[in-house]
Design a protein around this motif. Structure first.
Motif, short mmCIF file in Angstrom:
data_model
loop_
_atom_site.label_atom_id
_atom_site.label_comp_id
_atom_site.label_asym_id
_atom_site.label_seq_id
_atom_site.Cartn_x
_atom_site.Cartn_y
_atom_site.Cartn_z
N PRO A 412 0.63 -1.21 0.02
CA PRO A 412 -0.04 -0.17 0.12
C PRO A 412 0.89 1.41 -0.05
O PRO A 412 1.70 1.33 0.77
CB PRO A 412 -0.64 -0.09 1.40
N ILE A 413 0.53 2.18 -0.95
CA ILE A 413 1.28 3.44 -0.88
C ILE A 413 0.36 4.50 -0.89
O ILE A 413 -0.75 4.58 -1.41
CB ILE A 413 1.97 3.37 -2.26
N TYR A 414 0.82 5.66 -0.11
CA TYR A 414 0.00 6.70 0.16
C TYR A 414 0.42 7.90 -0.48
O TYR A 414 1.88 8.26 -0.04
CB TYR A 414 -0.35 6.99 1.72
N VAL A 415 -0.22 8.53 -1.46
CA VAL A 415 0.61 9.83 -2.08
C VAL A 415 -0.19 10.87 -1.59
O VAL A 415 -1.47 11.15 -1.74
CB VAL A 415 0.31 9.81 -3.77
N THR A 416 0.53 11.61 -0.74
CA THR A 416 -0.08 12.86 -0.40
C THR A 416 0.15 14.35 -1.08
O THR A 416 0.97 14.35 -1.98
CB THR A 416 0.39 13.23 1.32
N GLY A 417 -0.74 15.49 -0.88
CA GLY A 417 -0.34 16.57 -1.56
C GLY A 417 -1.43 17.65 -0.91
O GLY A 417 -2.29 17.16 -0.01
N ILE A 418 -1.09 18.77 -1.34
CA ILE A 418 -1.82 20.04 -0.90
C ILE A 418 -3.27 20.10 -1.64
O ILE A 418 -2.93 20.32 -2.85
CB ILE A 418 -0.95 21.22 -0.72
N VAL A 419 -4.37 19.92 -1.24
CA VAL A 419 -5.50 20.07 -1.85
C VAL A 419 -6.07 21.47 -1.71
O VAL A 419 -6.11 22.15 -0.64
CB VAL A 419 -6.70 19.16 -1.27
N LYS A 420 -6.44 22.02 -2.96
CA LYS A 420 -7.03 23.31 -3.01
C LYS A 420 -8.37 23.57 -2.51
O LYS A 420 -9.47 22.48 -3.00
CB LYS A 420 -6.69 23.97 -4.60
N VAL A 421 -8.60 24.73 -1.74
CA VAL A 421 -10.09 24.68 -1.49
C VAL A 421 -10.70 25.89 -2.02
O VAL A 421 -10.17 27.07 -1.66
CB VAL A 421 -10.25 24.59 0.28
N SER A 422 -11.57 25.91 -2.70
CA SER A 422 -12.14 27.04 -3.64
C SER A 422 -13.66 26.98 -3.48
O SER A 422 -14.35 26.13 -3.13
CB SER A 422 -11.77 26.82 -4.80
N ASN A 423 -14.07 28.08 -4.02
CA ASN A 423 -15.60 28.44 -4.38
C ASN A 423 -16.40 28.01 -3.17
O ASN A 423 -17.43 27.39 -3.23
CB ASN A 423 -15.91 27.39 -5.41
N ALA A 424 -16.00 28.54 -2.00
CA ALA A 424 -16.83 28.25 -0.89
C ALA A 424 -17.76 29.34 -0.75
O ALA A 424 -17.69 30.39 -0.50
CB ALA A 424 -15.94 28.24 0.54
N GLU A 425 -19.07 29.14 -0.67
CA GLU A 425 -20.03 29.98 -0.38
C GLU A 425 -21.26 29.55 0.71
O GLU A 425 -21.63 28.17 0.92
CB GLU A 425 -20.98 29.88 -1.85
N ILE A 426 -21.77 30.46 1.32
CA ILE A 426 -22.74 30.12 2.55
C ILE A 426 -23.81 31.12 2.04
O ILE A 426 -23.54 32.11 1.90
CB ILE A 426 -22.13 30.25 3.77
N ALA A 427 -25.18 30.74 2.18
CA ALA A 427 -26.30 31.29 1.74
C ALA A 427 -27.52 31.07 2.78
O ALA A 427 -27.78 29.87 3.12
CB ALA A 427 -26.61 31.24 0.42
N VAL A 428 -28.37 31.97 3.05
CA VAL A 428 -29.48 31.87 3.71
C VAL A 428 -30.78 31.87 2.59
O VAL A 428 -30.85 33.10 1.80
CB VAL A 428 -29.83 32.89 4.68
N LEU A 429 -31.72 30.70 2.34
CA LEU A 429 -32.42 30.77 1.46
C LEU A 429 -33.79 30.76 1.92
O LEU A 429 -34.08 30.67 2.94
CB LEU A 429 -32.12 29.29 0.68
N GLY A 430 -34.83 31.17 0.98
CA GLY A 430 -36.22 31.42 1.57
C GLY A 430 -36.64 30.04 1.51
O GLY A 430 -35.98 28.91 1.23
#
Length: 687
Positions: A412-430
């Motif tokens: 078993p091999i584990y390949v790690t890396g930096i994951v980009k976190v984008s397009n985060a949105e939070i909204a209050v809906l009707g």
């Protein structure tokens, strides 16, 4: 609480990686350090001393304890006396390592006694120790005649104890067979062959080789290709574990292979599986198990059977951000260099897609300076968990029978890396999800927080994307959104993957019961974590002012908050003591007047003594009775003094304890004094 959760996630992912790595590594410095701790020179028997010296010899330890003087003294004592066969055997083994000063005549006497005992031995264990001791004398004193006159008969008597499945019995009286005994029998047969004055019939030797193949047919196997022998004997003897049983078989097979012509064609995958079993144990806790492990590995490397070659990886976690290279090493079980060979990556596939290979037929490059086989990761290897399938091939095809390289090895091999976190949105809906009443964007890589408000007729939507270094959508093991009320009540929701993004919609109308109709401020935070995600995080997103309706009468009551298990170790609340108000005391003049009144009887007693006069005419005149009378008066004064001390400072229990000792003392001396006075009065009356 957030810090504790982050630490838990890191620990969980680290343990999950470590537990998945099952490919064993050769003997290392950790084994040498463990040997010095387990064998510290305080051996209570020659068997323990022999195990320690053998381990030191195999591992080539330099800073080993010097026990040669005390051990040689034990060796000479055992060789010069009528010791048991077992003690004699281990004394000779220790002498073979330390080369103690033993007279030639001692060897001659022992050899004569052992040769006579061969024919009288009735059990396999006695034969094992007798034959083994004669072989040791042959090696240490070549001039001594230790050859067996009837080697064929001894060989036959041992072979008569064998069973059809390759196992052996301990004696002809015991019908139970044992795998551990098979190792002892093979080692004893090897000794008989080396002690024979003429060559043993080859047909008998071939029969024993057939027994060895039958023994290997009953070998046990784990799913990872590890092989071991297990004991099935249940006839009342001490049960042997799989480690000691496997070690006994290895000793027997290698000893028999060393004295017979031609190789024993044992399956290479099973020899390699045995090596993986001994290495996979790690560091045994007992000295005997440690000895069995180290000696078995040394015997497997002695070239009497195919030498197992172990493929291992210095690391199974590789970082794309650091541009790590895949590194593989191939060594013998004791860490020696392997012969020239090629390491090939047959294929590599994602752990969740076994039938879709990302790498196929890639040969690793050999680095002469480091002795490692290396390879860079191609672009189609992204962040994730993989299984790499390796295969080795010797350059010299003629030496394939000399080494056990096994088949394909899955790692078993584990390949790690930096994951980009984008397009985060939070909204209050009707309530109808038709339009966003309030929508805000978040930079999850930063420290931005938002402030929102909503009521029970609205919904909260939160979404974000995770992109790997090669531009693919990443699916972490955990994506959790936690809402925490100002009263410390928490609610945790799983953020689901909806394809290219992660999204969750909270319908507050359907959650009023879950929230116990608690209005007010809710802090919310996001947790994203995975074993191969180098930038796993837990960060606050902001807060939400939530307006919920009043709780109906039949609504569920708030459960008690969970108790933090670490709170009992914190500082305790200060206890404020309220003492009772002291009772009102009488005036001081009244107390002094009462004291004087209580002393008046004592004053009257003293005045009475003065008026009546003190009479000393009956006071004893003899030395001993006078001493008793004085002690009686002093004891009476001590009792009076004790009463005064009780009044001033002593408590009741202390006073009673002292009064008990004084009372017993007064009774003794008073009885003596009164007895003297009574006898004196009786003499006067009779006169």
């Amino acid at each position: 609480m957030a810090i504790n959760l982050a630490k838990f996630l890191i620990l969980f992912f680290t343990i999950s990686i470590c537990n998945a790595v099952t490919n064993p590594s050769p003997i290392s410095d950790s084994h040498r350090s463990a040997a010095l701790q387990l064998f510290d020179g305080s051996s209570s028997s020659l068997e323990e001393a022999c195990d320690a010296l053998r381990v030191f010899e195999i591992l080539a330890l330099e800073n080993k304890p010097d026990v040669s003087i005390t051990t040689c003294r034990k060796v000479v004592e055992n060789l010069g006396s009528s010791s048991s066969l077992k003690d004699l055997f281990y004394a000779l083994k220790v002498n073979g390592i330390l080369k103690c000063k033993v007279d030639k005549g001692v060897f001659q006497d022992i050899a004569s006694r052992l040769k006579a005992a061969v024919n009288d031995a009735s059990t396999l264990v006695d034969i094992y120790y007798t034959i083994g001791s004669l072989v040791l004398i042959k090696d240490q004193a070549p001039d001594i005649d230790v050859l067996l006159a009837d080697a064929d008969g001894t060989f036959h008597s041992i072979k008569a104890l064998s069973q059809s499945d390759g196992r052996w019995r301990y004696s002809s009286d015991n019908p139970e067979s044992s795998t551990y005994a098979a190792g002892l029998a093979l080692e004893a047969l090897a000794g008989v062959i080396s002690l024979a004055s003429s060559e043993i019939d080859q047909s008998r030797v071939n029969t024993v080789k057939s027994d060895i193949f039958k023994l290997f047919d009953s070998i046990q196997k784990y799913d990872d290709g590890t092989f071991y022998f297990d004991e099935k004997f249940g006839g009342g003897r001490e049960h042997q574990g799989s480690l000691s049983t496997s070690s006994s078989v290895v000793r027997g097979i290698t000893s028999f292979a060393a004295v017979t012509s031609g190789k024993i064609d044992l399956p290479g995958d099973k020899i390699l599986g045995l090596a993986k079993y001994f290495l996979g144990i790690g560091l045994p806790g007992s000295a005997k198990d440690f000895f069995n492990q180290i000696e078995s590995l040394a015997l497997l490397e002695s070239k009497r059977v195919p030498v197992p070659l172990v493929l291992s990886l210095p690391a199974t976690v590789y970082s794309l951000s650091k541009k790590d290279q895949l590194k593989v090493t191939v060594n013998t079980v004791l860490g020696s260099a392997a012969p020239p060979l090629t390491v090939k990556l047959v294929r590599a596939f994602h752990a969740d897609a076994k039938h879709s290979a990302v790498i196929e037929g890639k040969e690793l490059q050999y680095d002469q300076s480091s002795g490692l086989h290396v390879m860079g990761f191609p672009d189609n290897v992204d962040v994730g968990t993989y299984v790499f399938v390796f295969e080795t091939a010797l350059h010299d095809s003629g030496s394939e029978n000399d080494y056990a390289i096994g088949g394909q090895i899955h790692v078993p091999i584990y390949v790690t890396g930096i994951v980009k976190v984008s397009n985060a949105e939070i909204a209050v809906l009707g309530s109808d999800l038709g339009s966003d009443e309030t929508q805000k964007t978040l930079d999850l890589a930063g420290t931005d927080v938002v402030s929102l408000s909503a009521n029970h007729l609205q919904k909260l939507r939160f979404s974000f994307q995770l992109i790997t270094p090669h531009g693919h959508t990443f699916k972490p093991r955990q994506a959790l959104l936690k809402l925490k009320h100002e009263t410390k009540y928490e609610h945790i929701f799983v953020v689901r993957n909806t394809g290219k993004k992660f999204e969750i919609i909270l319908d507050f109308l359907g959650l009023v019961d879950k929230f116990y109709y608690l209005s007010g401020r809710y802090d919310f935070e996001l947790t994203v974590g995975d074993a191969v995600m180098e930038n796993s995080f837990l960060r606050p997103l902001g807060h939400l002012e939530l307006d919920l309706p009043e709780a109906p009468e039949k609504a569920a009551h708030l459960p008690p908050l969970p108790v933090d298990p670490y709170s009992r170790y914190g500082p305790k609340a200060e206890i404020a003591h309220l003492f009772r108000t002291p009772e009102k005391r009488p005036p001081q003049n009244l107390s002094l007047t009462f004291l004087i009144v209580t002393l008046l009887p004592f004053i009257g007693f003293l005045v009475g003594l003065l008026r009546l006069g003190v009479n000393f005419k009956n006071f004893p005149s003899s030395a001993l009775p006078a001493a008793y009378a004085i002690l009686f008066q002093l004891g009476t004064a001590a009792v009076l003094l004790l009463y005064v001390l009780f009044w001033l400072k002593l408590d009741l229990f202390t006073t009673l304890k002292a009064l008990g000792f004084l009372g017993a003392f007064l009774m003794f001396v008073g009885h003596r004094t009164l007895s003297h006075l009574a006898s004196t009065s009786a003499k006067l009356k009779s006169a």
